[in-house]
Design a protein around this motif. Structure first.
Motif, mmCIF file in Angstrom:
data_model
loop_
_atom_site.group_PDB
_atom_site.id
_atom_site.type_symbol
_atom_site.label_atom_id
_atom_site.label_comp_id
_atom_site.label_asym_id
_atom_site.label_seq_id
_atom_site.Cartn_x
_atom_site.Cartn_y
_atom_site.Cartn_z
ATOM 1 N N TRP A 134 -11.881 43.250 -20.058
ATOM 2 C CA TRP A 134 -11.751 41.841 -20.435
ATOM 3 C C TRP A 134 -11.685 41.733 -21.956
ATOM 4 N N TYR A 135 -10.688 41.002 -22.447
ATOM 5 C CA TYR A 135 -10.516 40.737 -23.872
ATOM 6 C C TYR A 135 -10.694 39.238 -24.073
ATOM 7 N N LEU A 136 -11.767 38.836 -24.768
ATOM 8 C CA LEU A 136 -12.088 37.426 -24.918
ATOM 9 C C LEU A 136 -11.949 36.992 -26.368
ATOM 10 N N ASP A 137 -11.168 35.946 -26.579
ATOM 11 C CA ASP A 137 -11.031 35.395 -27.925
ATOM 12 C C ASP A 137 -10.758 33.900 -27.816
ATOM 13 N N GLY A 138 -11.580 33.112 -28.494
ATOM 14 C CA GLY A 138 -11.489 31.658 -28.396
ATOM 15 C C GLY A 138 -10.416 31.039 -29.262
ATOM 16 N N ALA A 139 -9.358 31.766 -29.597
ATOM 17 C CA ALA A 139 -8.280 31.233 -30.431
ATOM 18 C C ALA A 139 -7.693 29.982 -29.783
ATOM 19 N N HIS A 140 -7.486 28.921 -30.592
ATOM 20 C CA HIS A 140 -6.940 27.683 -30.039
ATOM 21 C C HIS A 140 -6.033 26.959 -31.030
ATOM 22 N N LEU A 186 -0.036 52.182 -12.450
ATOM 23 C CA LEU A 186 0.372 51.054 -13.271
ATOM 24 C C LEU A 186 -0.794 50.488 -14.079
ATOM 25 N N GLU A 187 -0.469 49.991 -15.254
ATOM 26 C CA GLU A 187 -1.413 49.198 -16.032
ATOM 27 C C GLU A 187 -1.005 47.729 -15.907
ATOM 28 N N VAL A 188 -1.929 46.903 -15.497
ATOM 29 C CA VAL A 188 -1.635 45.490 -15.276
ATOM 30 C C VAL A 188 -2.251 44.664 -16.395
ATOM 31 N N ARG A 189 -1.509 43.674 -16.885
ATOM 32 C CA ARG A 189 -2.017 42.782 -17.917
ATOM 33 C C ARG A 189 -1.958 41.348 -17.420
ATOM 34 N N VAL A 190 -3.082 40.672 -17.540
ATOM 35 C CA VAL A 190 -3.229 39.319 -17.017
ATOM 36 C C VAL A 190 -3.642 38.392 -18.157
ATOM 37 N N LEU A 191 -3.046 37.228 -18.196
ATOM 38 C CA LEU A 191 -3.436 36.198 -19.164
ATOM 39 C C LEU A 191 -4.173 35.088 -18.444
ATOM 40 N N LEU A 192 -5.400 34.814 -18.877
ATOM 41 C CA LEU A 192 -6.177 33.682 -18.372
ATOM 42 C C LEU A 192 -6.258 32.670 -19.503
ATOM 43 N N PHE A 193 -5.673 31.506 -19.312
ATOM 44 C CA PHE A 193 -5.425 30.599 -20.433
ATOM 45 C C PHE A 193 -5.790 29.160 -20.079
ATOM 46 N N ILE A 235 -6.612 47.248 -15.387
ATOM 47 C CA ILE A 235 -6.262 45.840 -15.540
ATOM 48 C C ILE A 235 -6.818 45.360 -16.879
ATOM 49 N N HIS A 236 -5.939 44.857 -17.731
ATOM 50 C CA HIS A 236 -6.327 44.302 -19.024
ATOM 51 C C HIS A 236 -6.183 42.784 -18.943
ATOM 52 N N VAL A 237 -7.277 42.054 -19.128
ATOM 53 C CA VAL A 237 -7.280 40.599 -18.982
ATOM 54 C C VAL A 237 -7.560 39.965 -20.337
ATOM 55 N N LEU A 238 -6.604 39.197 -20.831
ATOM 56 C CA LEU A 238 -6.789 38.448 -22.078
ATOM 57 C C LEU A 238 -7.179 37.017 -21.729
ATOM 58 N N VAL A 239 -8.358 36.599 -22.190
ATOM 59 C CA VAL A 239 -8.864 35.243 -21.964
ATOM 60 C C VAL A 239 -8.836 34.521 -23.305
ATOM 61 N N THR A 240 -8.059 33.455 -23.407
ATOM 62 C CA THR A 240 -7.899 32.803 -24.700
ATOM 63 C C THR A 240 -7.382 31.380 -24.532
ATOM 64 N N GLY A 241 -7.260 30.673 -25.661
ATOM 65 C CA GLY A 241 -6.729 29.319 -25.672
ATOM 66 C C GLY A 241 -7.776 28.242 -25.823
ATOM 67 N N SER A 242 -9.021 28.547 -25.437
ATOM 68 C CA SER A 242 -10.076 27.535 -25.457
ATOM 69 C C SER A 242 -11.433 28.215 -25.497
ATOM 70 N N LEU A 243 -12.290 27.758 -26.405
ATOM 71 C CA LEU A 243 -13.654 28.273 -26.438
ATOM 72 C C LEU A 243 -14.427 27.868 -25.190
ATOM 73 N N HIS A 244 -14.078 26.717 -24.617
ATOM 74 C CA HIS A 244 -14.742 26.296 -23.379
ATOM 75 C C HIS A 244 -14.414 27.266 -22.245
ATOM 76 N N LEU A 245 -13.161 27.665 -22.155
ATOM 77 C CA LEU A 245 -12.763 28.644 -21.141
ATOM 78 C C LEU A 245 -13.463 29.972 -21.387
ATOM 79 N N VAL A 246 -13.439 30.457 -22.621
ATOM 80 C CA VAL A 246 -14.067 31.738 -22.943
ATOM 81 C C VAL A 246 -15.561 31.699 -22.622
ATOM 82 N N GLY A 247 -16.216 30.587 -22.953
ATOM 83 C CA GLY A 247 -17.635 30.464 -22.646
ATOM 84 C C GLY A 247 -17.907 30.491 -21.156
ATOM 85 N N GLY A 248 -17.063 29.797 -20.385
ATOM 86 C CA GLY A 248 -17.241 29.804 -18.938
ATOM 87 C C GLY A 248 -17.051 31.180 -18.336
ATOM 88 N N VAL A 249 -16.050 31.914 -18.839
ATOM 89 C CA VAL A 249 -15.813 33.272 -18.351
ATOM 90 C C VAL A 249 -16.961 34.186 -18.755
#
Length: 578
Positions: free
Chosen positions: A370-376, A402-409, A554-568
């Motif tokens: 999991w890669y977490l960054d609150g960039a917005h 396979l290496e899978v990359r997922v964006l959670l936004f 599986i590489h998961v990038l979580v970004t776009g909102s600090l609220h989302l990152v905090g919940g994750v």
């Protein structure tokens, strides 16, 4: 907002944090800080947070305020009135050693501080010695301040300040009672008319990298935003620590237009403004610095934190810090260059040990990373993309599979999700993607019954959240189609779309459902989703789930909102909620 806050405590660790502060004595004489905390039954931490949440600006009222654009100066006057009703005067704040910081991509952090937003628990916003205040201390100070404001309300005034104003008042009271040696206070939005700007005599001010954010309140250009940020500069006549030179201020290298505005604001206010030299200048003559926070942009934030710490230590007569002479750096825009000095071992260790959950953070759960960054903002998202690309390339590749990359936004407020998603789409040609699932947009508060009081949000309606997530999906589908038209036949990239024309993204009803689908049983915290929940009924979900189950990593990038990152982050590490 914050991108540099985690460096300061170590930089000033030469001094004790909890030393005696004379400001509390005047407050105690007026009876505030010596008030006994109410001992009513049931007044636990979560009760205090629930009551605090009632001060969040209602979504419909927020829209009305935006339309009316009330007088900004009147808002500062109202904050001073609330401070008086709470039992303090503005002059009491003068005796706190305050570092006042603003910016878009980062501020200095650690030590006693007040900032926003929180990731998991609201008490993260007020810290002592770098740690969130305890639930007991939060509860004690909350009810003391709440009852005081209730007792002093008048028919002609609103009895309670809004959410962030209340927490700012509470932070001032905590810092005074705890007799802190230094307080780092971060603005909420902007600077000039922010409720923290009732501070009249900080010891030093800082402006970190600027970007486009909160445009409905601050303006839609970097220059307009810079004008607001420069509002925290303090004039010569208000200086406490430097009566002959005014309150010093520091900033990092900015684009030409915003930097010129900051320089002009400093000139108008009679504030000495200095430009921080790059971190490389401070590394000369010594070993390279190691930063605990990943990302190239953190070097700029660290440089600002070091200058603020150095300025304060000088004012405290810590003369063992040697300034280096003869810097060869050129100074653009006629701003004087801040001093180049010899870093102490405490500063070096602090930069190395700095931590900041939810920003350039990596959590590994076996083959699930999991890669977490609150960039917005666009500028912080650009930094996030660079960091993610480097972090993925720097990791050991699986020997097969396979290496899978997922964006959670997700994105909130007045941000431009199309611009953010376009930056994230640009990851595709530079990464050897075999699979790209994005964006799994999550309405953060659909499952309100599962949200602790700390993470409840009443500033938006459920309908607004759901509509925004669907708009994210539309933006991503458009970008994916645009990208597909540019990718030559035979490309190794594979979008999450079972057949042409189908959506290449999923919208989940809550964060936990998204994490269940992504992990597919790999993380013991999350059980794999069952068909009865409807998560596998969508063809995109079922086809994606098959690839996720078969992936080697599986590489998961979580970004776009600090609220989302905090919940994750709360779900990935339940101990954060304890």
């Amino acid at each position: 907002m914050s991108r540099a806050l985690s460096h300061l405590r170590a930089a000033v660790s030469l001094v004790a944090i909890n030393t005696r502060c004379p400001a509390t004595e005047g407050a105690a004489r007026r009876g505030l800080s010596t008030w006994p905390a109410p001992q009513e039954p049931g007044m636990e931490y979560q009760d205090a947070v629930r009551m605090l949440n009632t001060l969040q600006t209602n979504a419909s009222y927020l829209e009305q305020v935006k339309r009316q654009r009330s007088d900004p100066q009147a808002q500062l006057e109202a904050m001073e009135m609330y401070l008086t009703r709470s039992g303090l005067q503005v002059e009491d704040l003068n005796r706190l050693n305050i570092i006042h910081v603003t910016g878009t991509k980062g501020k200095v952090r650690e030590g006693p501080r007040s900032d926003s937003p929180h990731l998991v628990q609201v008490r993260e916003r007020i810290r002592l010695n770098g740690q969130p205040i305890s639930p007991e201390l939060f509860t004690q100070h909350f009810w003391r301040l709440y009852h005081r404001l209730e007792e002093t309300k008048e028919d002609s005034h609103v009895s309670m300040p809004a959410y962030f104003r209340f927490l700012t008042l509470m932070a001032f009271h905590v810092f005074l009672q705890e007799k802190v040696d230094l307080a780092v206070v971060e603005v909420g939005i902007g600077g000039a008319y922010d409720c923290t700007n009732i501070i009249r005599k900080p010891v030093v001010c800082g402006v970190s990298s600027l970007g486009i954010d909160h445009t409905s309140l601050l303006g839609d250009t970097m220059e307009k935003i810079a004008w607001q940020k420069g509002g925290i500069f303090k004039p010569l006549s208000l200086s406490l620590a430097c009566p002959q030179h005014g309150v010093p201020a520091f900033t990092v290298l900015q684009p030409e237009g915003p930097l010129a505005v900051l320089r002009e604001r400093a000139h108008q206010i009679s504030c000495p403004l200095y430009l921080c030299p790059p971190l490389e200048a401070l590394e000369e003559g010594g070993p390279p610095l190691t930063l605990g926070l990943e990302g190239e942009h953190q070097r700029s934030n660290a440089a600002l934190a070091l200058q603020l710490a150095h300025c304060w230590l000088q004012q405290q007569d810590h003369l063992d810090i040697q300034e280096l002479k003869g810097s060869r750096l050129s100074v653009p825009h006629q701003l004087p260059l801040a001093p180049v000095f010899q870093l102490t071992s405490h500063m070096r260790h602090g930069l190395r040990d700095a931590e900041w959950p939810g920003r350039t953070q990596v959590l590994r759960r076996g083959s699930l990373i999991w890669y977490l960054d609150g960039a917005h903002t666009t500028s912080s998202m650009q930094a996030c993309v660079r960091w993610f690309r480097q972090a993925v390339h720097g990791r050991e590749q699986p020997s097969s599979g396979l290496e899978v990359r997922v964006l959670l936004f997700n994105s909130t407020g007045d941000r431009d999700p199309a611009a953010l998603l376009k930056l994230l789409q640009n990851l595709m040609p530079s990464l050897p993607l075999h699979f790209y699932a994005g964006p799994s947009s999550c309405p953060l508060h659909t499952c309100l019954c599962l949200c602790p009081a700390d993470q409840q949000n009443f500033t938006v309606t459920l309908d607004q959240v759901l509509l925004r997530c669907l708009q994210h999906q539309q933006h991503w589908s458009f970008l994916a189609a645009e990208r597909a038209s540019l990718v030559p036949d035979g490309s190794a990239s594979l979008l999450l779309a079972p057949h042409p024309g189908s959506p290449c993204s999923l919208v989940f009803s809550c964060i936990s459902h998204a994490l269940q689908w992504i992990s597919q049983g790999r993380d013991p915290i999350f059980q794999p989703p069952s068909p009865s929940k409807g998560l596998l009924s969508h063809p995109t979900a079922s086809s994606g789930a098959s690839i996720l189950r078969e992936a080697a990593a599986i590489h998961v990038l979580v970004t776009g909102s600090l609220h989302l990152v905090g919940g994750v982050l709360k779900l990935l590490d339940p101990s954060l909620s304890q």
